[in-house]
Design a protein around this motif. Structure first.
Motif, PDB file in Angstrom:
ATOM      1  N   SER A 110       0.856  -1.192   0.000  1.00 28.10           N
ATOM      2  CA  SER A 110       0.000   0.000   0.000  1.00 28.10           C
ATOM      3  C   SER A 110       0.889   1.238   0.000  1.00 28.10           C
ATOM      4  O   SER A 110       2.024   1.196   0.494  1.00 28.10           O
ATOM      5  N   PRO A 111       0.385   2.358  -0.530  1.00 30.08           N
ATOM      6  CA  PRO A 111       1.159   3.602  -0.511  1.00 30.08           C
ATOM      7  C   PRO A 111       1.532   4.035   0.902  1.00 30.08           C
ATOM      8  O   PRO A 111       2.653   4.508   1.133  1.00 30.08           O
ATOM      9  N   SER A 112       0.623   3.867   1.856  1.00 33.05           N
ATOM     10  CA  SER A 112       0.896   4.289   3.235  1.00 33.05           C
ATOM     11  C   SER A 112       2.086   3.539   3.819  1.00 33.05           C
ATOM     12  O   SER A 112       3.006   4.139   4.378  1.00 33.05           O
ATOM     13  N   ILE A 113       2.050   2.223   3.690  1.00 32.40           N
ATOM     14  CA  ILE A 113       3.142   1.403   4.225  1.00 32.40           C
ATOM     15  C   ILE A 113       4.444   1.704   3.495  1.00 32.40           C
ATOM     16  O   ILE A 113       5.513   1.802   4.109  1.00 32.40           O
ATOM     17  N   ASN A 114       4.362   1.881   2.190  1.00 33.29           N
ATOM     18  CA  ASN A 114       5.542   2.200   1.389  1.00 33.29           C
ATOM     19  C   ASN A 114       6.187   3.496   1.886  1.00 33.29           C
ATOM     20  O   ASN A 114       7.411   3.580   2.062  1.00 33.29           O
ATOM     21  N   GLU A 115       5.373   4.519   2.120  1.00 30.86           N
ATOM     22  CA  GLU A 115       5.890   5.805   2.580  1.00 30.86           C
ATOM     23  C   GLU A 115       6.522   5.691   3.962  1.00 30.86           C
ATOM     24  O   GLU A 115       7.561   6.307   4.231  1.00 30.86           O
ATOM     25  N   ASN A 159      15.523   1.488   0.573  1.00 29.80           N
ATOM     26  CA  ASN A 159      16.427   0.733  -0.309  1.00 29.80           C
ATOM     27  C   ASN A 159      16.228  -0.775  -0.176  1.00 29.80           C
ATOM     28  O   ASN A 159      16.712  -1.548  -1.002  1.00 29.80           O
ATOM     29  N   ASN A 160      15.478  -1.201   0.838  1.00 26.45           N
ATOM     30  CA  ASN A 160      15.212  -2.623   1.026  1.00 26.45           C
ATOM     31  C   ASN A 160      13.917  -3.083   0.355  1.00 26.45           C
ATOM     32  O   ASN A 160      13.591  -4.269   0.383  1.00 26.45           O
ATOM     33  N   ILE A 161      13.180  -2.144  -0.232  1.00 27.66           N
ATOM     34  CA  ILE A 161      11.932  -2.499  -0.897  1.00 27.66           C
ATOM     35  C   ILE A 161      12.239  -3.052  -2.287  1.00 27.66           C
ATOM     36  O   ILE A 161      12.829  -2.374  -3.123  1.00 27.66           O
ATOM     37  N   ASN A 170       6.575  -3.084  -4.904  1.00 23.87           N
ATOM     38  CA  ASN A 170       5.439  -2.408  -4.270  1.00 23.87           C
ATOM     39  C   ASN A 170       4.268  -2.407  -5.256  1.00 23.87           C
ATOM     40  O   ASN A 170       4.280  -3.172  -6.223  1.00 23.87           O
ATOM     41  N   THR A 171       3.271  -1.544  -5.056  1.00 23.35           N
ATOM     42  CA  THR A 171       2.128  -1.520  -5.957  1.00 23.35           C
ATOM     43  C   THR A 171       2.202  -0.303  -6.880  1.00 23.35           C
ATOM     44  O   THR A 171       2.969   0.629  -6.642  1.00 23.35           O
ATOM     45  N   LYS A 172       1.350  -0.291  -7.899  1.00 23.15           N
ATOM     46  CA  LYS A 172       1.402   0.791  -8.885  1.00 23.15           C
ATOM     47  C   LYS A 172       0.970   2.131  -8.314  1.00 23.15           C
ATOM     48  O   LYS A 172       1.213   3.173  -8.929  1.00 23.15           O
ATOM     49  N   TYR A 173       0.343   2.123  -7.131  1.00 17.16           N
ATOM     50  CA  TYR A 173      -0.065   3.382  -6.513  1.00 17.16           C
ATOM     51  C   TYR A 173       0.969   3.913  -5.529  1.00 17.16           C
ATOM     52  O   TYR A 173       0.779   4.972  -4.933  1.00 17.16           O
ATOM     53  N   CYS A 174       2.054   3.187  -5.367  1.00 17.53           N
ATOM     54  CA  CYS A 174       3.139   3.641  -4.494  1.00 17.53           C
ATOM     55  C   CYS A 174       4.048   4.566  -5.300  1.00 17.53           C
ATOM     56  O   CYS A 174       4.958   4.105  -5.993  1.00 17.53           O
ATOM     57  N   ASP A 175       3.783   5.858  -5.225  1.00 20.24           N
ATOM     58  CA  ASP A 175       4.529   6.804  -6.064  1.00 20.24           C
ATOM     59  C   ASP A 175       5.223   7.907  -5.271  1.00 20.24           C
ATOM     60  O   ASP A 175       5.641   8.917  -5.822  1.00 20.24           O
ATOM     61  N   PHE A 176       5.338   7.721  -3.956  1.00 18.12           N
ATOM     62  CA  PHE A 176       6.099   8.666  -3.135  1.00 18.12           C
ATOM     63  C   PHE A 176       6.937   7.881  -2.132  1.00 18.12           C
ATOM     64  O   PHE A 176       6.438   6.938  -1.527  1.00 18.12           O
ATOM     65  N   PRO A 177       8.202   8.289  -1.962  1.00 17.44           N
ATOM     66  CA  PRO A 177       8.923   9.320  -2.725  1.00 17.44           C
ATOM     67  C   PRO A 177       9.135   8.917  -4.184  1.00 17.44           C
ATOM     68  O   PRO A 177       8.767   7.817  -4.587  1.00 17.44           O
ATOM     69  N   GLU A 190      11.445   7.827  -6.035  1.00 17.13           N
ATOM     70  CA  GLU A 190      12.106   6.575  -6.390  1.00 17.13           C
ATOM     71  C   GLU A 190      11.188   5.362  -6.285  1.00 17.13           C
ATOM     72  O   GLU A 190      11.475   4.299  -6.837  1.00 17.13           O
ATOM     73  N   SER A 191      10.067   5.521  -5.600  1.00 14.06           N
ATOM     74  CA  SER A 191       9.103   4.426  -5.492  1.00 14.06           C
ATOM     75  C   SER A 191       8.553   4.022  -6.851  1.00 14.06           C
ATOM     76  O   SER A 191       8.174   2.867  -7.061  1.00 14.06           O
ATOM     77  N   LYS A 192       8.484   5.000  -7.766  1.00 13.79           N
ATOM     78  CA  LYS A 192       7.920   4.733  -9.087  1.00 13.79           C
ATOM     79  C   LYS A 192       8.771   3.747  -9.887  1.00 13.79           C
ATOM     80  O   LYS A 192       8.276   3.065 -10.771  1.00 13.79           O
ATOM     81  N   GLN A 193      10.053   3.675  -9.568  1.00 23.02           N
ATOM     82  CA  GLN A 193      10.969   2.817 -10.322  1.00 23.02           C
ATOM     83  C   GLN A 193      11.050   1.400  -9.764  1.00 23.02           C
ATOM     84  O   GLN A 193      11.666   0.521 -10.368  1.00 23.02           O
ATOM     85  N   ILE A 194      10.432   1.163  -8.626  1.00 16.84           N
ATOM     86  CA  ILE A 194      10.466  -0.166  -8.001  1.00 16.84           C
ATOM     87  C   ILE A 194       9.483  -1.089  -8.720  1.00 16.84           C
ATOM     88  O   ILE A 194       8.391  -0.661  -9.091  1.00 16.84           O
ATOM     89  N   PRO A 195       9.839  -2.342  -8.977  1.00  9.80           N
ATOM     90  CA  PRO A 195       8.931  -3.293  -9.645  1.00  9.80           C
ATOM     91  C   PRO A 195       7.568  -3.373  -8.962  1.00  9.80           C
ATOM     92  O   PRO A 195       7.475  -3.343  -7.741  1.00  9.80           O
ATOM     93  N   LYS A 196       6.509  -3.449  -9.778  1.00  8.35           N
ATOM     94  CA  LYS A 196       5.144  -3.450  -9.268  1.00  8.35           C
ATOM     95  C   LYS A 196       4.562  -4.865  -9.259  1.00  8.35           C
ATOM     96  O   LYS A 196       4.810  -5.650 -10.169  1.00  8.35           O
ATOM     97  N   VAL A 197       3.762  -5.154  -8.227  1.00  7.81           N
ATOM     98  CA  VAL A 197       3.105  -6.466  -8.138  1.00  7.81           C
ATOM     99  C   VAL A 197       1.600  -6.354  -8.361  1.00  7.81           C
ATOM    100  O   VAL A 197       0.862  -7.314  -8.158  1.00  7.81           O
ATOM    101  N   GLY A 198       1.136  -5.160  -8.776  1.00  9.66           N
ATOM    102  CA  GLY A 198      -0.286  -4.974  -9.052  1.00  9.66           C
ATOM    103  C   GLY A 198      -0.834  -3.752  -8.359  1.00  9.66           C
ATOM    104  O   GLY A 198      -0.082  -2.883  -7.896  1.00  9.66           O
ATOM    105  N   GLY A 199      -2.189  -3.673  -8.288  1.00 12.03           N
ATOM    106  CA  GLY A 199      -2.861  -2.567  -7.623  1.00 12.03           C
ATOM    107  C   GLY A 199      -3.608  -3.068  -6.400  1.00 12.03           C
ATOM    108  O   GLY A 199      -3.356  -4.162  -5.903  1.00 12.03           O
TER     109      GLY A 199
END
Length: 277
Positions: A27-32, A41-43, A46-53, A55-64
């Motif tokens: 989830s975006p909340s947990i990601n933040e 750096n250990n993530i 994440n999901t496609k809605y995890c866009d903050f900060p 660099e989160s956008k560049q992390i591989p996505k597992v869905g929504g």
């Protein structure tokens, strides 16, 4: 093997164990929160809605939210999966894969702070977690008694057309906690835990003194603040008569993470505006 070599090997093992932590945030909340604790750096996914900060956008996505791929999760080889309590079936399926999954709530301020502390403990970031929680407490102190006893309505993803469905903040969310901490009250009152949906007639009956519109999409859709507020200002309610309709257009406003501090600070500015009129 002498004692110095044993200590050195133990040190290497400890470092490798920490560096080798592989986290999936669902989830975006947990990601933040994980990023705020200094473990972004250990993530590994994440999901496609995890866009903050950013660099989160560049992390591989597992869905929504409703399209998590268990296969993609396995490919990421996580040692720790951090999730919110949105989907019990998903959590059950993740556990069946023998993945180490931890589930958190972030609906109200207490659960947000508990989640920050719990994840901080998991990642050995207790001091940083305490710092983040202290920041929330300080921001809450700063909104006390700026104004008082006003009925405040928080509207989620408002539309220009008030004839459509209107979502508002209920009494079990962190918005309600923030309103009450300020010495005011939520214009919407109900014991229901479901997402409140109201219409114009109900809003008129509530007669809020202040309306806060959470509209993070407003700039993307090129809607002006004036156009968004127009219909609300025309309602026969105190907020309309006194021109007390405000917009928070930042995307963090609807994400229950450590960045709730940002929302509280924006809310403080609104309260000060109301007071100074």
């Amino acid at each position: 093997m002498n004692i110095f070599k044993k200590v050195f090997l133990l040190f290497l093992f400890t470092i490798n164990s920490i560096a080798g932590e592989r986290i999936i945030t669902l989830s975006p909340s947990i990601n933040e929160i994980v990023f705020a604790l200094g473990s972004g750096n250990n993530i590994v996914a994440n999901t496609k809605y995890c866009d903050f900060p950013e660099e989160s956008k560049q992390i591989p996505k597992v869905g929504g939210y409703s399209s998590i791929s268990l296969e993609k999760m396995l490919v990421s080889k996580p040692t720790l999966v951090l999730a919110q309590d949105y989907d019990n079936e998903l959590i059950s399926n993740i556990k069946k894969l023998n993945l180490n999954v931890k589930v958190f709530k972030t609906n109200n301020l207490k659960s947000i702070k508990t989640t920050i502390s719990s994840i901080g403990k998991l990642l050995e970031k207790n001091e940083k977690a305490e710092e983040l929680n202290n920041g929330i407490d300080t921001s809450l102190e700063n909104i006390k008694n700026i104004i008082s006893n006003k009925k405040i309505l928080v509207v989620i993803s408002p539309r220009e057309d008030l004839n459509k469905i209107i979502y508002v903040a209920g009494n079990n969310l962190y918005f309600n906690d923030i309103i009450e901490a300020s010495g005011n009250k939520n214009a919407y009152v109900s014991s229901s835990l479901s997402q409140p949906i109201v219409n114009v007639e109900k809003i008129i009956k509530m007669n809020p003194d202040v309306i806060v519109l959470l509209a993070p999409y407003i700039n993307e859709r090129k809607i002006s603040h004036e156009d968004m507020k127009k219909s609300w200002l025309n309602l026969p309610i105190n907020a309309g008569k006194e021109k007390e309709v405000y917009i928070i257009d930042k995307e963090y406003a609807g994400i229950p993470s450590n960045r709730v501090v940002n929302f509280i600070n924006d809310f403080r500015n609104i309260l000060e505006n109301v007071r100074n009129k």
